[in-house]
Design an enzyme around this catalytic site. Structure first.
Site, PDB file in Angstrom:
ATOM      1  N   HIS A  75      48.385 -22.605   5.101  1.00  0.00           N
ATOM      2  CA  HIS A  75      49.322 -23.008   6.148  1.00  0.00           C
ATOM      3  C   HIS A  75      49.490 -24.528   6.230  1.00  0.00           C
ATOM      4  CE1 HIS A  75      48.819 -18.904   8.392  1.00  0.00           C
ATOM      5  NE2 HIS A  75      49.196 -18.789   7.128  1.00  0.00           N
ATOM      6  N   HIS A  87      44.536 -12.084   1.286  1.00  0.00           N
ATOM      7  CA  HIS A  87      44.766 -10.857   2.055  1.00  0.00           C
ATOM      8  C   HIS A  87      43.803  -9.746   1.645  1.00  0.00           C
ATOM      9  CE1 HIS A  87      49.150 -12.310   2.858  1.00  0.00           C
ATOM     10  NE2 HIS A  87      48.258 -12.958   3.565  1.00  0.00           N
TER      11      HIS A  87
HETATM   12  C1  HEM Z   1      44.314 -11.957   9.366  1.00  0.00           C
HETATM   13  C2  HEM Z   1      44.636 -12.579   8.333  1.00  0.00           C
HETATM   14  C3  HEM Z   1      46.036 -12.736   7.793  1.00  0.00           C
HETATM   15  C4  HEM Z   1      47.231 -12.222   8.224  1.00  0.00           C
HETATM   16  C5  HEM Z   1      47.486 -11.318   9.416  1.00  0.00           C
HETATM   17  C6  HEM Z   1      48.248 -12.710   7.318  1.00  0.00           C
HETATM   18  C7  HEM Z   1      49.582 -12.405   7.403  1.00  0.00           C
HETATM   19  C8  HEM Z   1      50.570 -12.919   6.596  1.00  0.00           C
HETATM   20  C9  HEM Z   1      51.969 -12.633   6.705  1.00  0.00           C
HETATM   21  C10 HEM Z   1      52.601 -11.699   7.718  1.00  0.00           C
HETATM   22  C11 HEM Z   1      52.607 -13.364   5.761  1.00  0.00           C
HETATM   23  C12 HEM Z   1      54.120 -13.427   5.486  1.00  0.00           C
HETATM   24  C13 HEM Z   1      54.455 -12.405   4.457  1.00  0.00           C
HETATM   25  C14 HEM Z   1      55.870 -12.488   3.948  1.00  0.00           C
HETATM   26  O1  HEM Z   1      56.790 -12.325   4.741  1.00  0.00           O
HETATM   27  O2  HEM Z   1      56.077 -12.691   2.739  1.00  0.00           O
HETATM   28  C15 HEM Z   1      51.608 -14.120   5.047  1.00  0.00           C
HETATM   29  C16 HEM Z   1      51.866 -15.004   4.032  1.00  0.00           C
HETATM   30  C17 HEM Z   1      50.904 -15.709   3.330  1.00  0.00           C
HETATM   31  N1  HEM Z   1      49.536 -15.619   3.490  1.00  0.00           N
HETATM   32 FE1  HEM Z   1      48.610 -14.525   4.883  1.00  0.00          FE
HETATM   33  N2  HEM Z   1      47.660 -13.514   6.378  1.00  0.00           N
HETATM   34  C18 HEM Z   1      46.319 -13.542   6.622  1.00  0.00           C
HETATM   35  C19 HEM Z   1      45.353 -14.199   5.891  1.00  0.00           C
HETATM   36  C20 HEM Z   1      45.600 -14.994   4.785  1.00  0.00           C
HETATM   37  C21 HEM Z   1      44.584 -15.611   3.976  1.00  0.00           C
HETATM   38  C22 HEM Z   1      43.096 -15.471   4.230  1.00  0.00           C
HETATM   39  C23 HEM Z   1      45.214 -16.325   2.997  1.00  0.00           C
HETATM   40  C24 HEM Z   1      44.644 -17.174   1.876  1.00  0.00           C
HETATM   41  C25 HEM Z   1      43.378 -17.334   1.603  1.00  0.00           C
HETATM   42  C26 HEM Z   1      46.635 -16.124   3.183  1.00  0.00           C
HETATM   43  C27 HEM Z   1      47.614 -16.677   2.394  1.00  0.00           C
HETATM   44  C28 HEM Z   1      48.961 -16.477   2.588  1.00  0.00           C
HETATM   45  C29 HEM Z   1      49.978 -17.159   1.817  1.00  0.00           C
HETATM   46  C30 HEM Z   1      49.792 -18.187   0.721  1.00  0.00           C
HETATM   47  C31 HEM Z   1      51.199 -16.687   2.292  1.00  0.00           C
HETATM   48  C32 HEM Z   1      52.587 -17.166   1.873  1.00  0.00           C
HETATM   49  C33 HEM Z   1      53.009 -18.254   2.830  1.00  0.00           C
HETATM   50  C34 HEM Z   1      54.451 -18.645   2.704  1.00  0.00           C
HETATM   51  O3  HEM Z   1      54.876 -18.968   1.588  1.00  0.00           O
HETATM   52  O4  HEM Z   1      55.149 -18.652   3.732  1.00  0.00           O
HETATM   53  N3  HEM Z   1      46.828 -15.320   4.276  1.00  0.00           N
HETATM   54  N4  HEM Z   1      50.372 -13.828   5.562  1.00  0.00           N
END
Ligand code: HEM
Ligand code: CA
Length: 616
Positions: free
Chosen positions: A144, A379
């Site tokens: 983020h 994830h």
């Molecule tokens: C409770 C934990 C988490 C939730 C609920 C969550 C939820 C989400 C959601 C809803 C998206 C947007 C998906 C889309 O529309 O394409 C997203 C994107 C992403 N998440 Fe997570 N996430 C979590 C944890 C993590 C973790 C631990 C990592 C990395 C170690 C991570 C890395 C990313 C990345 C790189 C993106 C793409 C961001 C972007 O380009 O906007 N997330 N996540």
């Protein structure tokens, strides 16, 4: 009826009553460029709006908030609203903007829903890794700081509903824009349809190829703490003593618009949604806690600098403190978090251990394969149960609820941190925790999906080529049959008809981890190459003491940053009595658990090199 004019990004298009005349006005900050194109032997203009050029002051001491002017030759690279980069050419169905949807044999690819349902497994209890849960949460905090893609909105700013209650809504454009809904084989969610809206992108004026837009700064520059626009940054500052604004009990401030409940669920009358430099701050309690950690640490440092340098004004105190916080985040990322994730071999293979030397020829930015696949490894590593005081709560309960860090006058924040230190990150594989199921995404934007299916679909939306293409680009052998890979890879033939169809996200997760790391070699490669350009392409990198950085740290200041551990930050910004020497790993022989007061293990931050800042 008016003829459809070709789509013009970043412009308002209006037609005169006679339908002949079209007025195209570029949005603020954009300028019109007219390009001659030849269609059927007829020359015509194809208008296009492109960001206006900006000029930079090379002597500027601090990095800009929006990341512009970091690279003086390409001042928009890596900045707010820059487009994503490609490691390998796109695989859009039409080469320009349609998602990848046909397989190698000409038939449709298996749907993301089918893959999620048949190949991925649910686990309710984490497979323990020696990594603390904090490791994956920091991964999210870091994600983020680097990338935020947004999805298209209705003209009035609302969410598109691509399923409309009775299966897929063809009228909204199945594979074009704005909709690209996910088909589910068994009726889950909305009659076998999962809502999915395409990402906001920019159409390149020359190539006419669409690339997703990044709505935060790509640099590891604390944008999650300070924001990626001046307005955002100003709204988070107190303008007194260089400090950031806080709410009661030194927690984050409330959103300026109390009616804004996006991605935030309130439990009781007393809760409020937090605001921070990144708007996803309320996503999960652990992430929220890390935002509080860095905000508090900022205020502690500002206080200390002000005591040591009483004549400095708010602006200088803020910027000098920000510079230190950014350096600390860079240090934690590259020295503590990354080596554990991709292992020492990949650290050296991708040049991450070389001494720092700024390379202005690097175009800093974010690879689409990093945003839509590699860094989403996280994830798969999120555990289902989180220790919180004496209980263990399911992820689905902690999701989007600031309550858990706010409650009991901020005691909830301390419980969240202590829990992240004792819990473990889950293995990175095709097993996902049950919390990432339909109920978690029972929101307008994602109705009827699993997070893994969204990730697969996002990869296709971004036009990512398949897994084998990335293996090849990474110097790894292509897999010629489903028997060539791991046992997990073998299972993919349940859904894919050809090995060259496998989506990067799924192929990457099916690999065995690299030695002394937790991701497979393909993700290690994409992550390694991404962090290489974010370091050596960052003119304000904390170890840049060359003249290219007018505000380089002194040797003493650099050493103070290098010697500070994430553990020590927790000792100061949370009420922790004992913590292992390195916070990302569990207590072990080479990672002793020591009281914070034991300064031989938990060395205090050395402020001395910041004395006499007067005269800046
Ligand atoms: C409770 C934990 C988490 C939730 C609920 C969550 C939820 C989400 C959601 C809803 C998206 C947007 C998906 C889309 O529309 O394409 C997203 C994107 C992403 N998440 Fe997570 N996430 C979590 C944890 C993590 C973790 C631990 C990592 C990395 C170690 C991570 C890395 C990313 C990345 C790189 C993106 C793409 C961001 C972007 O380009 O906007 N997330 N996540
Ligand atoms: Ca950033």
């Amino acid at each position: 009826q008016c003829k459809n004019y070709p789509e013009v990004s970043n412009a308002d298009v209006s037609y005169a009553e006679n339908c002949q005349d079209v007025t195209i006005t570029c949005k603020t900050g954009y300028q019109m460029i007219q390009q001659m194109t030849c269609t059927n032997n007829v020359w015509m203009y194809q208008p296009c709006c492109q960001l206006k050029p900006i000029s930079c002051n090379a002597a500027m001491r601090y990095r800009t908030i929006d990341g512009t002017c970091n690279n003086l030759h390409k001042p928009r690279d890596g900045s707010f609203k820059d487009t994503l980069l490609r490691l390998v050419p796109n695989a859009y169905e039409d080469g320009k903007h349609l998602p990848r949807f046909n397989g190698f044999d000409g038939y449709l690819l298996p749907s993301a829903g089918e893959i999620s349902q048949k190949v991925l497994t649910n686990v309710s209890e984490p497979a323990l890794t020696p990594l603390a849960n904090l490791h994956q949460v920091f991964g999210q905090f870091l994600a983020h700081d680097i990338v935020l893609t947004k999805t298209l909105k209705t003209p009035s700013g609302g969410n598109y509903k691509c399923c409309k209650g009775t299966g897929i809504d063809e009228t909204l454009g199945l594979r074009g824009e704005p909709c690209y809904p996910i088909k589910w084989p068994n009726p889950v969610g909305d009659d076998g349809c999962g809502n999915f809206v395409r990402a906001v992108g920019e159409i390149d004026c020359k190539s006419r190829v669409r690339e997703p837009t990044n709505f935060i700064t790509a640099f590891v520059d604390g944008s999650g703490v300070y924001g990626s626009t001046e307005d955002e940054s100003n709204s988070l500052r107190s303008f007194v003593g260089g400090k950031l604004t806080i709410s009661a009990h030194a927690l984050l401030p409330a959103r300026s618009n109390p009616d804004d409940k996006s991605n935030c669920i309130l439990f009781t009358d007393n809760d409020f949604c937090f605001d921070a430099g990144d708007k996803r701050v309320n996503e999960v309690s652990g992430l929220t806690a890390l935002h509080i950690v860095f905000m508090r640490y900022h205020n502690l440092i500002a206080q200390q600098l002000s005591t040591m340098n009483p004549s400095l004004d708010d602006e200088i105190l803020f910027q000098e403190t920000r510079r230190i916080i950014v350096a600390i985040i860079q240090k934690i990322t590259y020295q503590e978090y990354l080596p554990l994730l991709i292992g020492p071999a990949a650290m050296s293979q991708y040049g991450l251990t070389e001494p720092y030397s700024y390379n202005p020829n690097i175009s800093p930015g974010v690879f689409s394969s990093f945003s839509a696949a590699a860094l989403r490894y996280g994830h798969s590593s999120v555990p289902n149960k989180w220790t919180y005081g004496n209980s263990r709560l399911p992820l689905s309960e902690l999701f989007q609820r600031p309550f858990y860090t706010q409650t009991r006058d901020g005691e909830g924040y301390e419980d969240t941190i202590k829990g992240m230190l004792v819990d473990s990150s889950q293995e990175i594989d095709l097993a996902f925790n049950g919390g990432f199921q339909v109920d978690l995404f029972n929101t307008d934007a994602f109705a009827g999906n699993t997070l893994a299916a969204i990730n697969i679909q996002r990869g296709r939306d971004f036009g990512l080529p398949s897994y084998n293409t990335f293996r090849e680009a990474c110097g790894l052998p292509r897999l010629n049959s489903f028997n060539d890979g791991t046992a997990q890879f073998n299972r993919l033939q349940m859904v894919y008809s050809h090995v060259d169809d496998v989506d990067l996200y799924i192929g990457g997760l099916s690999e065995d981890p690299v030695t002394d790391g937790f991701v497979g070699p393909t993700f290690a490669c994409i992550i390694g190459r991404q962090f290489k350009i974010l370091k050596f392409g960052d003119r304000f990198w904390f170890e840049n003491a060359q003249p290219s950085n007018p505000s380089g740290f002194s040797e003493g200041q650099m050493n103070a940053i290098r010697n500070l551990t994430f553990s020590r930050v927790f000792c100061v910004a949370a009420n922790i009595s004992s913590i292992p020497a390195f916070a990302f790993s569990h207590e072990a022989n080479d990672n002793v658990l020591a009281p914070c007061a034991d300064f031989s293990i938990h060395q205090r931050f050395d402020y001395e090199p910041w004395r006499n800042l007067q005269g800046i």
